[in-house]
Write a protein that holds these residues in place. Structure first.
Motif, PDB file in Angstrom:
ATOM      1  N   TYR A 123       0.821  -1.208   0.000  1.00  0.00           N
ATOM      2  CA  TYR A 123       0.000   0.000   0.000  1.00  0.00           C
ATOM      3  C   TYR A 123       0.856   1.260   0.000  1.00  0.00           C
ATOM      4  O   TYR A 123       0.518   2.245  -0.651  1.00  0.00           O
ATOM      5  CB  TYR A 123      -0.931   0.002   1.219  1.00  0.00           C
ATOM      6  CG  TYR A 123      -2.012  -1.054   1.129  1.00  0.00           C
ATOM      7  CD1 TYR A 123      -3.034  -0.946   0.185  1.00  0.00           C
ATOM      8  CD2 TYR A 123      -1.998  -2.154   1.961  1.00  0.00           C
ATOM      9  CE1 TYR A 123      -4.017  -1.923   0.089  1.00  0.00           C
ATOM     10  CE2 TYR A 123      -2.975  -3.127   1.879  1.00  0.00           C
ATOM     11  CZ  TYR A 123      -3.992  -3.011   0.936  1.00  0.00           C
ATOM     12  OH  TYR A 123      -4.957  -3.970   0.835  1.00  0.00           O
ATOM     13  N   GLU A 124       1.965   1.210   0.712  1.00  0.00           N
ATOM     14  CA  GLU A 124       2.868   2.375   0.718  1.00  0.00           C
ATOM     15  C   GLU A 124       3.515   2.575  -0.649  1.00  0.00           C
ATOM     16  O   GLU A 124       3.685   3.692  -1.115  1.00  0.00           O
ATOM     17  CB  GLU A 124       3.958   2.222   1.785  1.00  0.00           C
ATOM     18  CG  GLU A 124       3.493   2.443   3.197  1.00  0.00           C
ATOM     19  CD  GLU A 124       3.021   1.156   3.845  1.00  0.00           C
ATOM     20  OE1 GLU A 124       3.137   0.084   3.216  1.00  0.00           O
ATOM     21  OE2 GLU A 124       2.521   1.225   4.973  1.00  0.00           O
ATOM     22  N   ILE A 125       3.868   1.457  -1.304  1.00  0.00           N
ATOM     23  CA  ILE A 125       4.471   1.558  -2.651  1.00  0.00           C
ATOM     24  C   ILE A 125       3.427   2.053  -3.633  1.00  0.00           C
ATOM     25  O   ILE A 125       3.708   2.885  -4.499  1.00  0.00           O
ATOM     26  CB  ILE A 125       5.057   0.193  -3.082  1.00  0.00           C
ATOM     27  CG1 ILE A 125       6.219  -0.177  -2.165  1.00  0.00           C
ATOM     28  CG2 ILE A 125       5.529   0.251  -4.530  1.00  0.00           C
ATOM     29  CD1 ILE A 125       6.742  -1.570  -2.386  1.00  0.00           C
ATOM     30  N   ALA A 126       2.191   1.552  -3.524  1.00  0.00           N
ATOM     31  CA  ALA A 126       1.122   1.974  -4.438  1.00  0.00           C
ATOM     32  C   ALA A 126       0.806   3.448  -4.259  1.00  0.00           C
ATOM     33  O   ALA A 126       0.439   4.133  -5.216  1.00  0.00           O
ATOM     34  CB  ALA A 126      -0.120   1.132  -4.193  1.00  0.00           C
ATOM     35  N   LEU A 134       0.344   2.865 -13.280  1.00  0.00           N
ATOM     36  CA  LEU A 134      -0.309   1.577 -13.042  1.00  0.00           C
ATOM     37  C   LEU A 134      -1.203   1.126 -14.211  1.00  0.00           C
ATOM     38  O   LEU A 134      -1.930   0.147 -14.083  1.00  0.00           O
ATOM     39  CB  LEU A 134      -1.143   1.646 -11.759  1.00  0.00           C
ATOM     40  CG  LEU A 134      -0.353   1.877 -10.472  1.00  0.00           C
ATOM     41  CD1 LEU A 134      -1.293   2.056  -9.304  1.00  0.00           C
ATOM     42  CD2 LEU A 134       0.609   0.739 -10.228  1.00  0.00           C
ATOM     43  N   LEU A 135      -1.118   1.802 -15.321  1.00  0.00           N
ATOM     44  CA  LEU A 135      -1.921   1.391 -16.485  1.00  0.00           C
ATOM     45  C   LEU A 135      -1.459   0.030 -16.996  1.00  0.00           C
ATOM     46  O   LEU A 135      -0.273  -0.308 -16.943  1.00  0.00           O
ATOM     47  CB  LEU A 135      -1.819   2.434 -17.600  1.00  0.00           C
ATOM     48  CG  LEU A 135      -2.498   3.780 -17.335  1.00  0.00           C
ATOM     49  CD1 LEU A 135      -2.220   4.741 -18.490  1.00  0.00           C
ATOM     50  CD2 LEU A 135      -3.993   3.618 -17.147  1.00  0.00           C
ATOM     51  N   GLU A 136      -2.414  -0.747 -17.529  1.00  0.00           N
ATOM     52  CA  GLU A 136      -2.121  -2.101 -18.014  1.00  0.00           C
ATOM     53  C   GLU A 136      -1.174  -2.081 -19.203  1.00  0.00           C
ATOM     54  O   GLU A 136      -0.356  -2.979 -19.381  1.00  0.00           O
ATOM     55  CB  GLU A 136      -3.447  -2.790 -18.387  1.00  0.00           C
ATOM     56  CG  GLU A 136      -3.305  -4.249 -18.712  1.00  0.00           C
ATOM     57  CD  GLU A 136      -4.651  -4.882 -18.978  1.00  0.00           C
ATOM     58  OE1 GLU A 136      -4.652  -5.864 -19.724  1.00  0.00           O
ATOM     59  OE2 GLU A 136      -5.664  -4.412 -18.463  1.00  0.00           O
ATOM     60  N   GLU A 137      -1.216  -1.037 -19.975  1.00  0.00           N
ATOM     61  CA  GLU A 137      -0.364  -0.937 -21.168  1.00  0.00           C
ATOM     62  C   GLU A 137       1.120  -0.921 -20.800  1.00  0.00           C
ATOM     63  O   GLU A 137       1.952  -1.427 -21.539  1.00  0.00           O
ATOM     64  CB  GLU A 137      -0.718   0.336 -21.947  1.00  0.00           C
ATOM     65  CG  GLU A 137      -2.140   0.336 -22.435  1.00  0.00           C
ATOM     66  CD  GLU A 137      -2.682   1.752 -22.545  1.00  0.00           C
ATOM     67  OE1 GLU A 137      -1.934   2.718 -22.310  1.00  0.00           O
ATOM     68  OE2 GLU A 137      -3.855   1.880 -22.880  1.00  0.00           O
ATOM     69  N   ASN A 138       1.441  -0.353 -19.672  1.00  0.00           N
ATOM     70  CA  ASN A 138       2.838  -0.290 -19.241  1.00  0.00           C
ATOM     71  C   ASN A 138       3.377  -1.680 -18.924  1.00  0.00           C
ATOM     72  O   ASN A 138       4.570  -1.935 -19.078  1.00  0.00           O
ATOM     73  CB  ASN A 138       2.980   0.607 -18.018  1.00  0.00           C
ATOM     74  CG  ASN A 138       2.696   2.056 -18.337  1.00  0.00           C
ATOM     75  OD1 ASN A 138       2.803   2.483 -19.485  1.00  0.00           O
ATOM     76  ND2 ASN A 138       2.314   2.814 -17.321  1.00  0.00           N
ATOM     77  N   PHE A 139       2.518  -2.594 -18.484  1.00  0.00           N
ATOM     78  CA  PHE A 139       2.972  -3.928 -18.121  1.00  0.00           C
ATOM     79  C   PHE A 139       2.964  -4.889 -19.306  1.00  0.00           C
ATOM     80  O   PHE A 139       3.723  -5.835 -19.347  1.00  0.00           O
ATOM     81  CB  PHE A 139       2.092  -4.486 -16.987  1.00  0.00           C
ATOM     82  CG  PHE A 139       2.228  -3.694 -15.712  1.00  0.00           C
ATOM     83  CD1 PHE A 139       3.373  -3.790 -14.955  1.00  0.00           C
ATOM     84  CD2 PHE A 139       1.223  -2.830 -15.302  1.00  0.00           C
ATOM     85  CE1 PHE A 139       3.502  -3.066 -13.790  1.00  0.00           C
ATOM     86  CE2 PHE A 139       1.348  -2.104 -14.143  1.00  0.00           C
ATOM     87  CZ  PHE A 139       2.501  -2.221 -13.385  1.00  0.00           C
TER      88      PHE A 139
END
Length: 165
Positions: A123-126, A134-139
């Motif tokens: 949660y701290e990292i998020a 955090l977009l799906e395209e980045n992953f």
């Protein structure tokens, strides 16, 4: 009781030293000779000494000689020293000697150790990541090579964790 016998005292309790009256005449004559000889002591006072003594003492005491006073802290020296101290203090407060780390100079191992040792949760990292990160395209577009995965597995995972019972 002691007061009853006071009228019957035969001795006074006082004694005269032996040969006191025989030597008394010699003692008195020697005192007279000493007084005659001591009338001329050999010391002479100047004329009107005691009449002028008071004025001489007042003259010596009342004359004030001005003495030069050297101050311990001169104004110029005090300003000079305080200027140097202020410069040194300002130099340390401005953090000229401090090198600030940049994100590019950090090693991945350092960041990973910090996250592991400081008990930082997901949660701290998020909270540090934005929605765009955090977009799906980045992953999806991210390609991982097989060699990198093998090295990571060999370095970080124990063989006991892989073996299934």
């Amino acid at each position: 009781m002691k007061h009853n016998k006071l009228h019957n005292i035969e001795e006074t309790g006082f004694k005269v030293p032996d040969d006191y009256f025989n030597a008394l005449e010699d003692v008195i004559l020697s005192d007279i000779k000493l007084k005659k000889m001591s009338s001329n002591s050999g010391f002479k006072l100047p004329e009107d000494y005691f009449n002028t003594l008071e004025n001489a003492i007042i003259d010596k005491v009342s004359t004030k000689t001005s003495t030069k006073v050297i101050p311990l802290f001169r104004k110029r020296t005090l300003i000079y020293i305080s200027g140097i101290a202020a410069t040194v203090l300002l130099l340390f407060n401005l953090s000229i000697f401090e090198n600030k780390p940049t994100f590019n100079s950090l090693d991945f191992e350092t960041v990973e150790n910090y996250i592991m040792n400081e008990n930082i949760g997901s949660y701290e990292i998020a909270a540090l990541l934005s929605e765009e990160d955090l977009l799906e395209e980045n992953f999806i577009d991210y390609q991982v090579e097989e060699e990198t995965v093998e090295i990571y597995i060999l370095d970080n995972i124990d063989v006991e964790d892989i073996i299934i019972e």
